[in-house]
Design an enzyme around this catalytic site. Sequence first.
Site, mmCIF file in Angstrom:
data_model
loop_
_atom_site.group_PDB
_atom_site.id
_atom_site.type_symbol
_atom_site.label_atom_id
_atom_site.label_comp_id
_atom_site.label_asym_id
_atom_site.label_seq_id
_atom_site.Cartn_x
_atom_site.Cartn_y
_atom_site.Cartn_z
ATOM 1 C CG PHE A 1 0.606 -5.845 -11.817
ATOM 2 C CD1 PHE A 1 0.438 -5.402 -13.116
ATOM 3 C CD2 PHE A 1 0.030 -7.050 -11.449
ATOM 4 C CE1 PHE A 1 -0.284 -6.138 -14.033
ATOM 5 C CE2 PHE A 1 -0.705 -7.804 -12.355
ATOM 6 C CZ PHE A 1 -0.864 -7.349 -13.653
ATOM 7 C CG LEU B 1 -2.008 -1.147 1.205
ATOM 8 C CD1 LEU B 1 -3.017 -0.952 2.352
ATOM 9 C CD2 LEU B 1 -2.782 -1.274 -0.117
ATOM 10 C CE1 TYR C 1 9.296 1.532 -14.156
ATOM 11 C CE2 TYR C 1 9.259 2.570 -16.329
ATOM 12 C CZ TYR C 1 8.715 1.691 -15.406
ATOM 13 O OH TYR C 1 7.594 0.967 -15.743
ATOM 14 C CG ASN D 1 2.828 6.077 -22.259
ATOM 15 O OD1 ASN D 1 3.731 5.591 -22.910
ATOM 16 N ND2 ASN D 1 2.999 7.136 -21.497
ATOM 17 C CG PHE E 1 6.754 17.885 -18.421
ATOM 18 C CD1 PHE E 1 6.755 19.001 -17.602
ATOM 19 C CD2 PHE E 1 6.158 16.725 -17.935
ATOM 20 C CE1 PHE E 1 6.191 18.962 -16.329
ATOM 21 C CE2 PHE E 1 5.595 16.674 -16.669
ATOM 22 C CZ PHE E 1 5.606 17.800 -15.868
ATOM 23 C CE LYS F 1 8.996 -2.033 -14.233
ATOM 24 N NZ LYS F 1 8.071 -2.939 -13.557
ATOM 25 C CB SER G 1 8.543 -0.393 -18.807
ATOM 26 O OG SER G 1 8.512 0.907 -19.337
HETATM 27 N N1 UDP Z 1 3.618 14.899 -19.672
HETATM 28 C C1 UDP Z 1 3.365 16.258 -19.691
HETATM 29 N N2 UDP Z 1 2.735 16.820 -18.603
HETATM 30 C C2 UDP Z 1 2.336 16.088 -17.519
HETATM 31 C C3 UDP Z 1 2.589 14.701 -17.525
HETATM 32 C C4 UDP Z 1 3.232 14.144 -18.613
HETATM 33 O O1 UDP Z 1 3.716 16.958 -20.640
HETATM 34 O O2 UDP Z 1 1.773 16.661 -16.565
HETATM 35 C C5 UDP Z 1 4.274 14.266 -20.828
HETATM 36 C C6 UDP Z 1 5.567 13.537 -20.490
HETATM 37 O O3 UDP Z 1 6.673 14.391 -20.590
HETATM 38 C C7 UDP Z 1 5.570 12.423 -21.547
HETATM 39 C C8 UDP Z 1 4.088 12.138 -21.803
HETATM 40 O O4 UDP Z 1 3.382 13.285 -21.323
HETATM 41 O O5 UDP Z 1 6.145 12.889 -22.730
HETATM 42 C C9 UDP Z 1 3.595 10.913 -21.068
HETATM 43 O O6 UDP Z 1 4.015 11.010 -19.723
HETATM 44 P P1 UDP Z 1 3.460 10.068 -18.577
HETATM 45 O O7 UDP Z 1 4.074 10.536 -17.289
HETATM 46 O O8 UDP Z 1 1.968 10.015 -18.636
HETATM 47 O O9 UDP Z 1 3.985 8.614 -18.963
HETATM 48 P P2 UDP Z 1 5.487 8.063 -19.286
HETATM 49 O O10 UDP Z 1 5.657 8.237 -20.781
HETATM 50 O O11 UDP Z 1 6.463 8.823 -18.468
HETATM 51 O O12 UDP Z 1 5.397 6.625 -18.901
#
Ligand code: UDP
Length: 330
Positions: free
Chosen positions: A72, A33, A140, A169, A207, A144, A116
Amino acid sequence: MNVLVCGGAGYIGSHMVKMLHRAGHEVVTFDNLSTGYRHAVKWGEFVRGDLLNQTDLVKLFQGRHFDVVMHFSARSLVGESVQNPALYYRNNVIGTFNLLEEMRKRKIGKFIFSSSAAVYGNPVTDRIDENQPTNPINPYGRTKLMVEQMLKDFEAAFGINSVSLRYFNAAGADPEGELGEEHNPETHLIPNILKAALGQGPELKIFGDDYDTRDGTCVRDYIHINDLCSAHLKAVEYLENNPGCHVFNLGNGSGFSVKEILQAAEQVVGKPIAHKIVERRSGDPATLVADASCATAHFGWKPGFTDIGKIIATAWDFHSSQVLGRAQGT
Ligand code: UDP
C-alpha cells in the site's frame, strides 16, 4: 499466514492490518511514516523503514518469513503528482521495484498490489471494466500502470504471482471507530466535506462545475474501506489456486457527482455545509465508475456497503469522534 503489509500505517493499510489480525494472520507493518501514523498500527509488529533504503529492506526481511506481501506504500494524490512527478516515480515505481527485488531474492511468490482507476485515464465507456484501454492522464496513474507492467514481466520471468487491485475512490472508516482517514493536508472529497461541516476547515471547494456530467461536477465511484480490504483477503485465496498476474477493478458500480456527495453528507450531518465552486483541479477525469463484476465472478467478492449515506456515516463517526476526543484532551 505471515503477511507483510507495506504502508500499513496509512489509511487503507491500517484497516487492512486490522482485518488480517481479526482473521488470525500474523502481520508485520513496514512504513516510513511519511504520510501514515504510528498510532494507526494497533495490531502486529511495526518496522519503521523506507522502500528506497536498501539497509531498511535487508533488516526487514532478515529473520522473517512472509507468505504474502501486500503493498500500500505509495504517493496517491493526482494534483501532487502533476506538480512533482519525480516524487511519484521515485516512491511508487523505484520503491516497488526494490520491494519486488527483495521478494525475488527470498522466493516470496505472492504479491497484492494497490493499483488505481487512474490507470484508465479518460474512460471510453460509462462503466469501466478491466478490458478498457489503459491511458493514464496524470503521473500518479502512470506510476501505477508501470508497476502493473513490471508485475507481468516479474511473473513471466521470476514466478512472482500477483493481483493488482484497481481501486476506485476509497471512502469511509472502520465501523468500530478505531481507524479512519487522517491525511495531512487533507485533499480528499469526503473528509474535506466533513471537516467543513465540523468547522475544522474552510468551506468546501468544489473543483469545477463545467464537466460533461449530469450536474457539471466530477463523478466518482466511492467504495467503503472495509470492502476494499475484504477484496484483498479474497485475492490472496484466489492466488493460491490461480497463479499468474491478475488485474481486478474494485468499486461499487455507481457514480456520484461531487454535488451529490455533498448532499448525501448534508443528510448525514443534518445541516447545510458551506461550499463554493472554484477552478478545475488539473489531472481530474470527468467520470470514473467501475464495473467490478470480474472480482465477483472470479473470487466471489461483493461490496457490503452499497449505500453512500452509510459509507459517509462511518467517516462522520470517525471525524466527529476525533474532534470530541481533542476537546476532551484524549
Ligand atoms: N474534490 C473537490 N473538492 C475537494 C476534494 C475533491 O471538488 O476538496 C473533487 C475532485 O476534483 C474529484 C472528486 O472530488 O473530482 C474526488 O476527489 P478525491 O481527491 O477525493 O479523489 P480522487 O478522485 O482524486 O482519487
